[in-house]
Design an enzyme around this catalytic site. Structure first.
Site, PDB file in Angstrom:
ATOM      1  N   ASN A  52       0.806  -1.222   0.000  1.00 57.23           N
ATOM      2  CA  ASN A  52       0.000   0.000   0.000  1.00 57.23           C
ATOM      3  C   ASN A  52       0.837   1.269   0.000  1.00 57.23           C
ATOM      4  O   ASN A  52       0.306   2.364   0.166  1.00 57.23           O
ATOM      5  CB  ASN A  52      -0.928   0.007   1.221  1.00 57.23           C
ATOM      6  N   GLY A  53       2.146   1.136  -0.175  1.00 50.30           N
ATOM      7  CA  GLY A  53       2.993   2.317  -0.214  1.00 50.30           C
ATOM      8  C   GLY A  53       4.011   2.344   0.910  1.00 50.30           C
ATOM      9  O   GLY A  53       4.215   1.370   1.630  1.00 50.30           O
ATOM     10  N   LYS A  54       4.652   3.486   1.056  1.00 47.56           N
ATOM     11  CA  LYS A  54       5.732   3.617   2.023  1.00 47.56           C
ATOM     12  C   LYS A  54       5.243   3.747   3.459  1.00 47.56           C
ATOM     13  O   LYS A  54       4.131   4.204   3.716  1.00 47.56           O
ATOM     14  CB  LYS A  54       6.601   4.831   1.681  1.00 47.56           C
ATOM     15  N   VAL A  55       6.130   3.358   4.376  1.00 47.03           N
ATOM     16  CA  VAL A  55       5.916   3.579   5.805  1.00 47.03           C
ATOM     17  C   VAL A  55       6.985   4.560   6.258  1.00 47.03           C
ATOM     18  O   VAL A  55       8.169   4.415   5.918  1.00 47.03           O
ATOM     19  CB  VAL A  55       6.029   2.261   6.597  1.00 47.03           C
ATOM     20  N   LYS A  70       1.666   5.020   8.468  1.00 47.32           N
ATOM     21  CA  LYS A  70       1.216   4.293   7.285  1.00 47.32           C
ATOM     22  C   LYS A  70       0.139   5.114   6.600  1.00 47.32           C
ATOM     23  O   LYS A  70      -0.832   5.534   7.233  1.00 47.32           O
ATOM     24  CB  LYS A  70       0.674   2.920   7.695  1.00 47.32           C
ATOM     25  N   GLU A 117       2.814   2.143  16.668  1.00 51.81           N
ATOM     26  CA  GLU A 117       3.992   2.064  17.520  1.00 51.81           C
ATOM     27  C   GLU A 117       5.199   1.715  16.659  1.00 51.81           C
ATOM     28  O   GLU A 117       5.107   0.931  15.712  1.00 51.81           O
ATOM     29  CB  GLU A 117       3.812   1.041  18.638  1.00 51.81           C
ATOM     30  N   ASP A 162      -2.389 -12.886   5.764  1.00 50.53           N
ATOM     31  CA  ASP A 162      -1.121 -12.446   5.165  1.00 50.53           C
ATOM     32  C   ASP A 162       0.041 -12.708   6.114  1.00 50.53           C
ATOM     33  O   ASP A 162       0.921 -11.861   6.279  1.00 50.53           O
ATOM     34  CB  ASP A 162      -1.198 -10.964   4.791  1.00 50.53           C
TER      35      ASP A 162
END
Length: 424
Positions: A52-55, A70, A117, A162
């Site tokens: 879903n993209g970067k953290v 996120k 966290e 997952d």
């Protein structure tokens, strides 16, 4: 366990509401904030990347504490992910906790910014690769923590769907850091029905490849794969030709064809092999449930397990075997093919589809063959779990091309295969 997971969602939520209403604390209520996240947090560098993209790493402006951020496009699926992770983490120390959620617009698009966290220790397998010695006792210590998280989810009727090493994170860089389960993007309450193929190839259970409905036992299969990798350094099912997944690999998964080669498993206990075999049972009804896993002889006897050095760390460090890279590439491919539950699909007119291959093939086929292809395609849509979701469509099979138009849901890769198979 499967029957418990199929309890009514409505009744479970009602019980949950009553419990909270009777003795809830203000900090147990998750509410999204509409203020700008940068009022409260300094957004720093990227620290990871998922489907879903970067953290990102963020720092609280008041106490300077570190957190992870996120970014999710606001959708029904994203809100479900947040809700399930927040609720399940409230009473389990082995699930990454959600701290804040913001509704912010970025470039005119609405996003949910989830503050989590900060798991300073990073991914479990990255830590393991740095170890000089790794034993079966340490495998048991890891599995106990992961199984604790899964047990908690299953008691809530939630399937994670997952489970894989990339989603197992460490709280710190200390040797005794706690392992926590992350990424609930595919998690779902089992009572809502589990149909979509939300798995990466190494961890996918056979019932999904067989186009069957499945239940929370799918997580047990994934746990079996993780334990297998921990013990030897490679997965029980893989593609021999280097592809993320192949017909041969699918066939072996469906039949549960795997073994324990002496070269890598001679030092591993029979109890460990027995437990893995029970988790990798192809028939879901015969597969161990999470309670049976946690009360297995191997788990209960973990303190007396061999301390012999396993070969798994050496194999995990082999540059030619990059499980993460293959998983990520396959995950992205599945993500492009998968359709979100809350999206409505528009039907394309097959006659006006702009696809050169389609046009050439249709031109060669008679009207009868065209009709047969459409019938097969619609049947495939109903049976294929990759696209087996509610679809708004109208289908009219024409008596002649001049009286009615051919209308069908058009999906390039599947249609191309159908056309090829029909011609052959």
């Amino acid at each position: 366990m499967g029957n418990q997971a199929l309890l009514s969602c409505k009744s479970k939520r009602s019980l949950s509401m009553n419990r909270h209403q009777s003795s809830r604390k203000p900090n147990r209520i998750l509410s999204t904030k509409t203020t700008n996240i940068e009022n409260d947090y300094i957004i720093s560098k990227g620290i990871g990347e998922g489907m879903n993209g970067k953290v990102y790493l963020v720092i609280n402006r008041i106490d300077k504490a570190k957190y992870a951020l996120k970014k999710l496009e606001d959708s029904k699926q994203a809100r479900r992910e947040i809700d399930l992770q927040w609720r399940s983490a409230q009473t389990c120390d082995h699930i990454v906790k959600i701290v804040d959620v913001y509704e912010n617009k970025i470039n005119s698009k609405k996003y949910l910014l989830v503050v989590l966290e900060y798991m300073e220790g990073g991914e479990l397998f990255d830590r393991l690769k740095k170890k000089k010695k790794f034993t079966e006792q340490e495998v048991a210590k890891i599995m106990k923590q992961v199984c604790t998280a899964v047990s908690h989810l299953h008691k809530m009727g939630i399937a994670h769907r997952d489970l894989k090493p990339e989603n197992l994170l460490l709280t710190s860089k200390d040797e005794n850091a706690i392992i926590k389960l992350s990424d609930f993007g595919f998690a779902k309450e089992a009572c809502q029905g589990l149909n979509t193929p939300n798995f990466t190839p190494y961890y996918v259970p056979p019932e999904i490849l067989l186009f069957e409905k499945y239940d929370i036992s799918c997580d047990i299969w994934s746990l079996g794969v993780i334990m297998y990798i921990l013990c030897c350094g490679y997965p029980p099912f893989y593609s021999y030709n280097g592809d993320p997944i192949s017909p041969g690999m699918k066939k072996r998964i469906k039949k549960g064809q795997f073994n324990f080669p002496d070269s890598d498993w001679l030092q591993v206990s029979d109890e460990a092999k027995e437990l893995i075999s029970g988790m990798l049972e192809t028939v879901p009804e015969k597969r161990l449930n999470i309670d049976q896993v946690m009360h297995s002889r191997w788990m209960l006897n973990s303190l007396n397990l061999p301390r012999t050095k396993l070969r798994s760390i050496k194999i995990l460090n082999d540059k030619s075997i990059n499980l993460k890279e293959i998983d990520l590439s396959m995950g992205q491919a599945l993500g492009e093919m998968r359709i979100n539950d809350d999206k409505v699909l528009n039907i394309k007119n097959i006659e006006s589809a702009e696809n050169p291959l389609l046009k050439r093939r249709l031109k060669k086929l008679s009207q009868n063959k065209k009709t047969k292809i459409l019938e097969n395609l619609i049947e495939n849509i109903e049976l294929n779990p990759i696209i087996s979701i509610p679809i708004q469509r109208s289908l009219s099979m024409p008596l002649s091309p001049t009286t009615q138009s051919l209308v069908a849901f058009y999906y390039t890769s599947n249609l191309k295969n159908d056309l090829t198979n029909t011609q052959n």
